[in-house]
Scaffold this motif. Structure first.
Motif, PDB file in Angstrom:
ATOM      1  N   VAL A  57       4.291  -2.522  -8.414  1.00 32.49           N
ATOM      2  CA  VAL A  57       5.492  -3.343  -8.381  1.00 32.49           C
ATOM      3  C   VAL A  57       5.560  -4.073  -7.042  1.00 32.49           C
ATOM      4  CG1 VAL A  57       8.000  -3.305  -8.399  1.00 32.49           C
ATOM      5  CG2 VAL A  57       6.709  -1.894 -10.001  1.00 32.49           C
ATOM      6  N   ALA A  58       5.335  -3.340  -5.977  1.00 33.41           N
ATOM      7  CA  ALA A  58       5.289  -3.963  -4.655  1.00 33.41           C
ATOM      8  C   ALA A  58       4.343  -3.153  -3.797  1.00 33.41           C
ATOM      9  CB  ALA A  58       6.676  -3.982  -4.028  1.00 33.41           C
ATOM     10  N   ALA A  59       3.394  -3.798  -3.187  1.00 31.55           N
ATOM     11  CA  ALA A  59       2.451  -3.076  -2.338  1.00 31.55           C
ATOM     12  C   ALA A  59       2.074  -3.954  -1.159  1.00 31.55           C
ATOM     13  CB  ALA A  59       1.204  -2.690  -3.115  1.00 31.55           C
ATOM     14  N   ALA A  60       1.825  -3.292  -0.049  1.00 30.05           N
ATOM     15  CA  ALA A  60       1.382  -4.008   1.133  1.00 30.05           C
ATOM     16  C   ALA A  60       0.292  -3.195   1.791  1.00 30.05           C
ATOM     17  CB  ALA A  60       2.540  -4.209   2.098  1.00 30.05           C
ATOM     18  N   THR A  61      -0.674  -3.862   2.349  1.00 34.27           N
ATOM     19  CA  THR A  61      -1.738  -3.187   3.058  1.00 34.27           C
ATOM     20  C   THR A  61      -1.833  -3.797   4.447  1.00 34.27           C
ATOM     21  OG1 THR A  61      -2.930  -2.835   1.010  1.00 34.27           O
ATOM     22  CG2 THR A  61      -4.191  -2.600   3.023  1.00 34.27           C
ATOM     23  N   ALA A  62      -1.947  -2.946   5.431  1.00 37.06           N
ATOM     24  CA  ALA A  62      -2.036  -3.430   6.803  1.00 37.06           C
ATOM     25  C   ALA A  62      -3.221  -2.777   7.493  1.00 37.06           C
ATOM     26  CB  ALA A  62      -0.757  -3.095   7.564  1.00 37.06           C
ATOM     27  N   LEU A  63      -3.883  -3.509   8.340  1.00 36.05           N
ATOM     28  CA  LEU A  63      -4.991  -2.972   9.110  1.00 36.05           C
ATOM     29  C   LEU A  63      -4.457  -2.491  10.446  1.00 36.05           C
ATOM     30  CD1 LEU A  63      -8.052  -2.668   8.970  1.00 36.05           C
ATOM     31  CD2 LEU A  63      -8.241  -4.839  10.148  1.00 36.05           C
ATOM     32  N   THR A  64      -4.776  -1.256  10.796  1.00 40.35           N
ATOM     33  CA  THR A  64      -4.303  -0.699  12.059  1.00 40.35           C
ATOM     34  C   THR A  64      -5.485  -0.188  12.853  1.00 40.35           C
ATOM     35  OG1 THR A  64      -4.001   1.474  11.067  1.00 40.35           O
ATOM     36  CG2 THR A  64      -2.095   0.006  11.080  1.00 40.35           C
ATOM     37  N   LEU A  65      -5.299  -0.066  14.156  1.00 44.54           N
ATOM     38  CA  LEU A  65      -6.352   0.427  15.019  1.00 44.54           C
ATOM     39  C   LEU A  65      -6.376   1.942  14.994  1.00 44.54           C
ATOM     40  CD1 LEU A  65      -8.504  -0.429  17.002  1.00 44.54           C
ATOM     41  CD2 LEU A  65      -6.816  -0.295  18.818  1.00 44.54           C
ATOM     42  N   GLY A  66      -7.560   2.530  14.938  1.00 40.02           N
ATOM     43  CA  GLY A  66      -7.728   3.976  14.884  1.00 40.02           C
ATOM     44  C   GLY A  66      -7.169   4.667  16.105  1.00 40.02           C
ATOM     45  N   ALA A  67      -6.845   5.943  15.937  1.00 36.62           N
ATOM     46  CA  ALA A  67      -6.243   6.740  17.001  1.00 36.62           C
ATOM     47  C   ALA A  67      -7.262   7.096  18.069  1.00 36.62           C
ATOM     48  CB  ALA A  67      -5.644   8.008  16.403  1.00 36.62           C
ATOM     49  N   ALA A  68      -6.751   7.504  19.206  1.00 35.80           N
ATOM     50  CA  ALA A  68      -7.538   8.029  20.323  1.00 35.80           C
ATOM     51  C   ALA A  68      -8.542   7.014  20.857  1.00 35.80           C
ATOM     52  CB  ALA A  68      -8.246   9.317  19.927  1.00 35.80           C
ATOM     53  N   GLY A  69      -8.259   5.723  20.681  1.00 34.18           N
ATOM     54  CA  GLY A  69      -9.116   4.713  21.282  1.00 34.18           C
ATOM     55  C   GLY A  69     -10.503   4.637  20.699  1.00 34.18           C
ATOM     56  N   THR A 111      -7.081   1.667   7.273  1.00 34.89           N
ATOM     57  CA  THR A 111      -6.249   0.852   6.398  1.00 34.89           C
ATOM     58  C   THR A 111      -5.107   1.691   5.872  1.00 34.89           C
ATOM     59  OG1 THR A 111      -8.149  -0.472   5.749  1.00 34.89           O
ATOM     60  CG2 THR A 111      -6.225  -0.561   4.320  1.00 34.89           C
ATOM     61  N   THR A 112      -3.881   1.250   6.142  1.00 36.52           N
ATOM     62  CA  THR A 112      -2.694   1.937   5.652  1.00 36.52           C
ATOM     63  C   THR A 112      -2.164   1.182   4.441  1.00 36.52           C
ATOM     64  OG1 THR A 112      -2.158   2.767   7.841  1.00 36.52           O
ATOM     65  CG2 THR A 112      -0.360   2.705   6.233  1.00 36.52           C
ATOM     66  N   ALA A 113      -1.923   1.923   3.370  1.00 40.46           N
ATOM     67  CA  ALA A 113      -1.396   1.337   2.137  1.00 40.46           C
ATOM     68  C   ALA A 113       0.012   1.849   1.896  1.00 40.46           C
ATOM     69  CB  ALA A 113      -2.294   1.705   0.965  1.00 40.46           C
ATOM     70  N   THR A 114       0.874   0.967   1.433  1.00 39.07           N
ATOM     71  CA  THR A 114       2.244   1.323   1.078  1.00 39.07           C
ATOM     72  C   THR A 114       2.541   0.751  -0.294  1.00 39.07           C
ATOM     73  OG1 THR A 114       2.938   1.262   3.380  1.00 39.07           O
ATOM     74  CG2 THR A 114       4.679   1.117   1.730  1.00 39.07           C
ATOM     75  N   THR A 151      -3.087   6.577   4.644  1.00 36.85           N
ATOM     76  CA  THR A 151      -4.106   5.851   5.399  1.00 36.85           C
ATOM     77  C   THR A 151      -5.497   6.225   4.910  1.00 36.85           C
ATOM     78  OG1 THR A 151      -2.668   5.790   7.335  1.00 36.85           O
ATOM     79  CG2 THR A 151      -5.021   5.423   7.717  1.00 36.85           C
ATOM     80  N   TRP A 152      -6.273   5.196   4.582  1.00 36.33           N
ATOM     81  CA  TRP A 152      -7.708   5.390   4.314  1.00 36.33           C
ATOM     82  C   TRP A 152      -8.391   5.376   5.672  1.00 36.33           C
ATOM     83  CZ3 TRP A 152      -9.157   6.420  -0.509  1.00 36.33           C
ATOM     84  CH2 TRP A 152      -8.418   5.920  -1.574  1.00 36.33           C
ATOM     85  N   THR A 153      -8.991   6.485   6.069  1.00 36.55           N
ATOM     86  CA  THR A 153      -9.642   6.519   7.380  1.00 36.55           C
ATOM     87  C   THR A 153     -11.117   6.167   7.301  1.00 36.55           C
ATOM     88  OG1 THR A 153     -10.007   8.890   7.201  1.00 36.55           O
ATOM     89  CG2 THR A 153      -8.024   8.184   8.343  1.00 36.55           C
ATOM     90  N   ASP A 154     -11.734   6.420   6.154  1.00 42.40           N
ATOM     91  CA  ASP A 154     -13.144   6.095   5.944  1.00 42.40           C
ATOM     92  C   ASP A 154     -13.471   6.283   4.462  1.00 42.40           C
ATOM     93  OD1 ASP A 154     -13.491   8.905   5.547  1.00 42.40           O
ATOM     94  OD2 ASP A 154     -13.993   9.183   7.658  1.00 42.40           O
ATOM     95  N   ARG A 155     -14.752   6.350   4.121  1.00 36.56           N
ATOM     96  CA  ARG A 155     -15.169   6.482   2.716  1.00 36.56           C
ATOM     97  C   ARG A 155     -14.784   7.827   2.099  1.00 36.56           C
ATOM     98  NH1 ARG A 155     -19.236   2.996   1.005  1.00 36.56           N
ATOM     99  NH2 ARG A 155     -20.226   4.626  -0.236  1.00 36.56           N
ATOM    100  N   GLN A 156     -14.565   8.846   2.920  1.00 37.48           N
ATOM    101  CA  GLN A 156     -14.321  10.192   2.414  1.00 37.48           C
ATOM    102  C   GLN A 156     -12.886  10.685   2.525  1.00 37.48           C
ATOM    103  OE1 GLN A 156     -16.886   9.784   4.804  1.00 37.48           O
ATOM    104  NE2 GLN A 156     -18.629   9.878   3.437  1.00 37.48           N
ATOM    105  N   THR A 157     -11.999   9.996   3.252  1.00 39.41           N
ATOM    106  CA  THR A 157     -10.760  10.646   3.660  1.00 39.41           C
ATOM    107  C   THR A 157      -9.509   9.777   3.530  1.00 39.41           C
ATOM    108  OG1 THR A 157     -12.087  11.856   5.281  1.00 39.41           O
ATOM    109  CG2 THR A 157      -9.705  11.942   5.558  1.00 39.41           C
TER     110      THR A 157
END
Length: 147
Positions: free
Chosen positions: A8-20, A26-29, A45-51
């Protein structure tokens, strides 16, 4: 595309990974409403191919019909297995929201997609009515598309 019919409504935003680390995440809402009126909001948040990490799910009883509402989450792995992440119930009644901050998944073969179903029991304890309202493909696994 089939996916558009589920969201119905979705947004995806690219964010920088933690700890530098400089690793992109990729965070999905998604905010969806069932045909009968109850609502759910899912952010993860999709952190990689596995998680998948950092997931929050809110389930809102918006219909005031004296029936509980719940969300069912599953992931499809790279090996083709469907793995349930469990049901998250709102039993608080009319106008209430239940929040869960425990949405995570990981599999060595990868996580291809996350599926969200919104359900509520039929009157008299009959089988629940459920609708698949969101299917999110892992952006790190382009072979996950099309559905």
């Amino acid at each position: 595309m089939r996916r558009a019919g589920f969201v119905v409504a979705a947004a995806t935003a690219l964010t920088l990974g933690a700890a530098g680390t400089g690793r992109a995440e990729t965070t999905a809402t998604s905010e969806v409403t069932a045909s009968w009126g109850d609502r759910v909001r899912l952010q993860y948040t999709w952190t990689d191919r596995q998680t998948i990490t950092g997931g929050t799910l809110t389930v809102t009883d918006a219909t005031c019909d004296d029936r509980t509402v719940y969300a069912t989450l599953t992931v499809t792995t790279g090996a083709g297995r469907t793995v349930p992440l469990g049901d998250r119930h709102n039993t608080g009644g009319c106008g209430t929201t239940a929040e869960y901050r425990d949405i995570t998944a990981s599999d060595p073969s990868g996580v291809v997609r996350l599926t969200l179903r919104l359900c509520h029991p039929a009157p008299g304890g009959a089988t629940a009515t459920c609708e698949t309202r969101y299917i999110g493909a892992n952006p790190y696994r382009p072979q996950a598309l099309p559905f």
